[in-house]
Design an enzyme around this catalytic site. Structure first.
Site, PDB file in Angstrom:
ATOM      1  N   GLY A 133     -15.273  -2.636  10.551  1.00  0.00           N
ATOM      2  CA  GLY A 133     -15.812  -3.432  11.647  1.00  0.00           C
ATOM      3  C   GLY A 133     -14.904  -4.524  12.156  1.00  0.00           C
ATOM      4  CB  CYS A 146     -15.545 -37.537   5.710  1.00  0.00           C
ATOM      5  SG  CYS A 146     -14.916 -36.915   4.134  1.00  0.00           S
ATOM      6  CG  HIS A 149     -10.847 -15.950   9.922  1.00  0.00           C
ATOM      7  ND1 HIS A 149     -11.022 -14.961  10.875  1.00  0.00           N
ATOM      8  CD2 HIS A 149      -9.514 -15.926   9.628  1.00  0.00           C
ATOM      9  CE1 HIS A 149      -9.858 -14.375  11.143  1.00  0.00           C
ATOM     10  NE2 HIS A 149      -8.932 -14.937  10.393  1.00  0.00           N
ATOM     11  CE1 TYR A 162     -17.668 -22.531  14.945  1.00  0.00           C
ATOM     12  CE2 TYR A 162     -16.931 -23.937  16.739  1.00  0.00           C
ATOM     13  CZ  TYR A 162     -16.724 -22.862  15.896  1.00  0.00           C
ATOM     14  OH  TYR A 162     -15.595 -22.099  16.023  1.00  0.00           O
TER      15      TYR A 162
HETATM   16  N1  APR Z   1     -20.461  -0.743  13.017  1.00  0.00           N
HETATM   17  C1  APR Z   1     -19.102  -0.680  12.860  1.00  0.00           C
HETATM   18  N2  APR Z   1     -18.222  -1.277  13.686  1.00  0.00           N
HETATM   19  C2  APR Z   1     -18.725  -1.962  14.735  1.00  0.00           C
HETATM   20  C3  APR Z   1     -20.117  -2.071  14.974  1.00  0.00           C
HETATM   21  C4  APR Z   1     -20.997  -1.417  14.058  1.00  0.00           C
HETATM   22  N3  APR Z   1     -22.327  -1.456  14.205  1.00  0.00           N
HETATM   23  N4  APR Z   1     -20.292  -2.822  16.084  1.00  0.00           N
HETATM   24  C5  APR Z   1     -19.076  -3.165  16.530  1.00  0.00           C
HETATM   25  N5  APR Z   1     -18.115  -2.657  15.716  1.00  0.00           N
HETATM   26  C6  APR Z   1     -16.659  -2.812  15.810  1.00  0.00           C
HETATM   27  C7  APR Z   1     -16.134  -2.899  17.236  1.00  0.00           C
HETATM   28  O1  APR Z   1     -15.847  -1.600  17.726  1.00  0.00           O
HETATM   29  C8  APR Z   1     -14.856  -3.729  17.045  1.00  0.00           C
HETATM   30  O2  APR Z   1     -13.746  -2.894  16.769  1.00  0.00           O
HETATM   31  O3  APR Z   1     -16.349  -4.051  15.221  1.00  0.00           O
HETATM   32  C9  APR Z   1     -15.161  -4.577  15.814  1.00  0.00           C
HETATM   33  C10 APR Z   1     -15.401  -6.050  16.102  1.00  0.00           C
HETATM   34  O4  APR Z   1     -14.225  -6.614  16.598  1.00  0.00           O
HETATM   35  P1  APR Z   1     -14.102  -8.165  16.968  1.00  0.00           P
HETATM   36  O5  APR Z   1     -15.283  -8.571  17.772  1.00  0.00           O
HETATM   37  O6  APR Z   1     -12.761  -8.370  17.550  1.00  0.00           O
HETATM   38  O7  APR Z   1     -14.241  -8.926  15.545  1.00  0.00           O
HETATM   39  P2  APR Z   1     -13.144  -9.192  14.435  1.00  0.00           P
HETATM   40  O8  APR Z   1     -12.145  -8.093  14.372  1.00  0.00           O
HETATM   41  O9  APR Z   1     -13.868  -9.555  13.200  1.00  0.00           O
HETATM   42  O10 APR Z   1     -12.423 -10.497  14.998  1.00  0.00           O
HETATM   43  C11 APR Z   1     -11.412 -11.084  14.229  1.00  0.00           C
HETATM   44  O11 APR Z   1     -11.169 -12.895  15.750  1.00  0.00           O
HETATM   45  O12 APR Z   1     -12.316 -14.249  17.182  1.00  0.00           O
HETATM   46  C12 APR Z   1     -11.656 -14.207  15.984  1.00  0.00           C
HETATM   47  O13 APR Z   1     -11.862 -15.545  14.062  1.00  0.00           O
HETATM   48  C13 APR Z   1     -12.536 -14.580  14.822  1.00  0.00           C
HETATM   49  O14 APR Z   1     -12.778 -13.545  12.660  1.00  0.00           O
HETATM   50  C14 APR Z   1     -12.668 -13.293  14.053  1.00  0.00           C
HETATM   51  C15 APR Z   1     -11.391 -12.572  14.405  1.00  0.00           C
END
Ligand code: APR
Length: 235
Positions: A177, A138, A109, A56
């Protein structure tokens, strides 16, 4: 935008990808070389707090180098033009929506620039420029251990009651996204759809729940989101 409109927007890691933050499931994703169970679960933290601390602090440090992009700024513009009508929910912990000009953001989140006390539940800001140190107690109870104020796998996201209320009363729902692989966020589209909202997915590629959406806009967020917002503001 018609006056009766209430828009709920859900964002995921894809909206910050062009700012230079890796997505979780794409190539070069954040979890590469790290097992999710080790760095993003309460059990992983209990097993090896130092590894989680290093992970982190590395992520927190990277946030000093990134800037919000045109997609974050477009959503801030939409909110500013229609105060109280645009609910912005993010799964991202990166704070780029606020840095892009949004003032009202539901961080389901959590956020990466705050800490949480495992002992008493107190939460407090920890700016990116400061290192999180495991030995620091804390400030409320003097106990610990302290941890990032982010929701890990197996934990309950924040603001779910408020979010449900917004989903059941919205007229337009957009997911931007996000891969649709993590619940409960992946199920928001169905709740909005059942409430009668128009639903739109804005993503680089079809998500795991793409078939639940009425409309799809494909492409990089820095192009698609400003165009979509311009269209709404012109209505
Ligand atoms: N523009 C639009 N979409 C995009 C771009 C871009 N430039 N780049 C990537 N993507 C899309 C990918 O195609 C994918 O579908 O964004 C998505 C990202 O997906 P993840 O990496 O799975 O992220 P997210 O859905 O936010 O994950 C959800 O999972 O790991 C946990 O807690 C974490 O909040 C997170 C949650």
């Amino acid at each position: 935008m018609p006056r009766s409109e209430k828009i709920v927007i859900l964002t995921g890691a894809g909206i910050s990808a062009e700012s230079g933050l890796g997505t979780f499931r794409g190539a070069g994703g954040l979890w590469e070389n790290r097992r999710v169970q080790d760095v993003a679960t309460p059990e992983g933290f209990a097993r090896d707090p130092q590894m989680v601390n290093d992970f982190y602090n590395m992520r927190r440090h990277r946030h000093l180098e990134v800037q919000p992009n045109a997609a974050h700024q477009a959503l801030a513009r939409l909110q500013a033009d229609h105060p109280g009508e645009v609910v912005l929910i993010t799964q991202n912990v990166d704070r780029l929506h606020e840095r892009g000009g949004s003032t009202e953001v539901l961080h389901m989140h959590g956020v990466i620039d705050a800490l949480l006390c495992n002992h008493c539940g107190h939460r407090w800001p920890k700016p990116f420029a400061e290192a999180w140190r495991l030995e620091d107690p804390c400030p409320a109870c003097d106990g610990g251990p302290t941890r990032p104020d982010v929701v890990w796998f197996g934990e309950m996201p924040y603001h779910l009651d408020e979010i449900e209320g917004h989903l059941l009363s919205c007229t337009l729902f957009a997911a931007i996204g996000t891969s649709g692989q993590v619940y409960p966020a992946a199920g928001f589209v169905r709740a909005a759809m059942m409430a009668g909202a128009h639903t739109v997915e804005i993503n680089l590629e079809a998500s795991a729940v793409a078939s639940d959406f009425a409309e799809h806009i494909a492409g990089p967020a820095t192009q698609t989101v400003p165009e979509w917002v311009d269209g709404l503001l012109a209505e």
